[in-house]
Design a protein around this motif. Structure first.
Motif, PDB file in Angstrom:
ATOM      1  N   LYS A  39       0.829  -1.206   0.000  1.00  0.00           N
ATOM      2  CA  LYS A  39       0.000   0.000   0.000  1.00  0.00           C
ATOM      3  C   LYS A  39       0.865   1.258   0.000  1.00  0.00           C
ATOM      4  O   LYS A  39       1.888   1.321   0.690  1.00  0.00           O
ATOM      5  CB  LYS A  39      -0.908   0.040   1.238  1.00  0.00           C
ATOM      6  CG  LYS A  39      -1.918  -1.091   1.311  1.00  0.00           C
ATOM      7  CD  LYS A  39      -3.061  -0.863   0.365  1.00  0.00           C
ATOM      8  CE  LYS A  39      -4.180  -1.870   0.605  1.00  0.00           C
ATOM      9  NZ  LYS A  39      -5.263  -1.685  -0.345  1.00  0.00           N
ATOM     10  N   VAL A  95       1.330   4.940   1.239  1.00  0.00           N
ATOM     11  CA  VAL A  95       0.896   5.734   2.384  1.00  0.00           C
ATOM     12  C   VAL A  95       1.459   7.145   2.231  1.00  0.00           C
ATOM     13  O   VAL A  95       2.646   7.323   1.962  1.00  0.00           O
ATOM     14  CB  VAL A  95       1.384   5.104   3.709  1.00  0.00           C
ATOM     15  CG1 VAL A  95       0.992   5.967   4.896  1.00  0.00           C
ATOM     16  CG2 VAL A  95       0.821   3.693   3.862  1.00  0.00           C
ATOM     17  N   LYS A 111      -1.189  10.059   8.571  1.00  0.00           N
ATOM     18  CA  LYS A 111      -1.092   9.200   7.399  1.00  0.00           C
ATOM     19  C   LYS A 111      -2.440   8.937   6.744  1.00  0.00           C
ATOM     20  O   LYS A 111      -3.463   8.842   7.422  1.00  0.00           O
ATOM     21  CB  LYS A 111      -0.461   7.862   7.792  1.00  0.00           C
ATOM     22  CG  LYS A 111       0.972   7.993   8.269  1.00  0.00           C
ATOM     23  CD  LYS A 111       1.544   6.638   8.646  1.00  0.00           C
ATOM     24  CE  LYS A 111       2.997   6.774   9.072  1.00  0.00           C
ATOM     25  NZ  LYS A 111       3.593   5.465   9.386  1.00  0.00           N
ATOM     26  N   THR A 157      -3.841   6.290   3.510  1.00  0.00           N
ATOM     27  CA  THR A 157      -3.498   5.214   2.589  1.00  0.00           C
ATOM     28  C   THR A 157      -4.324   5.354   1.319  1.00  0.00           C
ATOM     29  O   THR A 157      -5.526   5.632   1.377  1.00  0.00           O
ATOM     30  CB  THR A 157      -3.783   3.845   3.241  1.00  0.00           C
ATOM     31  OG1 THR A 157      -3.010   3.741   4.444  1.00  0.00           O
ATOM     32  CG2 THR A 157      -3.440   2.698   2.319  1.00  0.00           C
TER      33      THR A 157
END
Length: 197
Positions: free
Chosen positions: A152, A154, A162, A164
């Protein structure tokens, strides 16, 4: 490799396509296709492609950015989902209709706009080629740091929060949309951005 310039050189970039130039690998966005990928994509603009009932679109409409996202671009847009807007709390985003919130909402939304077309694969390659992270220049004149957690991508904001990327590479006629699970925030006005790497 072309790199995106920050806003201080692209003050009018919200109405102009692709502010790109040469730059350092660790301080600028990875180059995307300035419009080629978009041309292969959707027939609708970014503004028309985003859910018109979403909190992102309502905030963009309140600030007039919906018209920008209907323009030629190309742009890469990070669209937080409605749950992310709810989680953002009671700040300016909770009341986009309030004209007193317009400047701050514009700052937040332009922090989610990157000049040019930057596909998830472009970001992923830039992360891999730069020791596990790369910096993306935003239309708001600041930066986001991109890293990976597993497979993923981020993104981290100025305070280290953060988001995603979930659904990536939704192509529009004037750019590309990546859906994210958090609202990212630029450094407070008048304050130098923190090192979010």
């Amino acid at each position: 490799m072309k790199k995106s310039l920050p806003l201080f050189l692209c003050a009018a970039a919200l109405a102009v396509a692709g502010c790109n130039n040469e730059g350092d690998a660790d301080t600028a966005a990875p180059a995307g296709n300035n419009g080629e990928a978009a041309g292969e994509g959707g027939e609708q603009t970014i503004s028309a492609s985003v859910d018109q009932n979403s909190k992102f679109f309502q905030a963009a409409k309140a600030t007039g950015l919906d018209a920008t996202l209907n323009g030629p671009g190309p742009y890469t847009i990070l669209v937080p989902d409605d749950a992310a807007f709810t989680a953002a709390g009671t700040g300016p985003l909770s009341d986009p209709a309030n004209t007193q919130n317009r400047a701050e909402i514009t700052r937040i939304l332009t922090y989610h706009i990157l000049p040019g077309v930057i596909l998830a694969e472009d970001i992923s390659k830039a992360i891999d080629n730069n020791d596990g992270k790369t910096v993306l220049a935003t239309m708001g004149g600041e930066t986001l740091t991109a890293t990976k957690e597993g497979d993923k991508i981020v993104l981290s904001d100025s305070a280290g929060k953060k988001a995603t990327i979930g659904q990536a590479d939704q192509k529009a006629s004037n750019g590309v949309i990546h859906h994210v699970n958090a609202v990212l925030s630029p450094a407070p006005a008048g304050e130098a951005p923190a090192d979010n790497g």
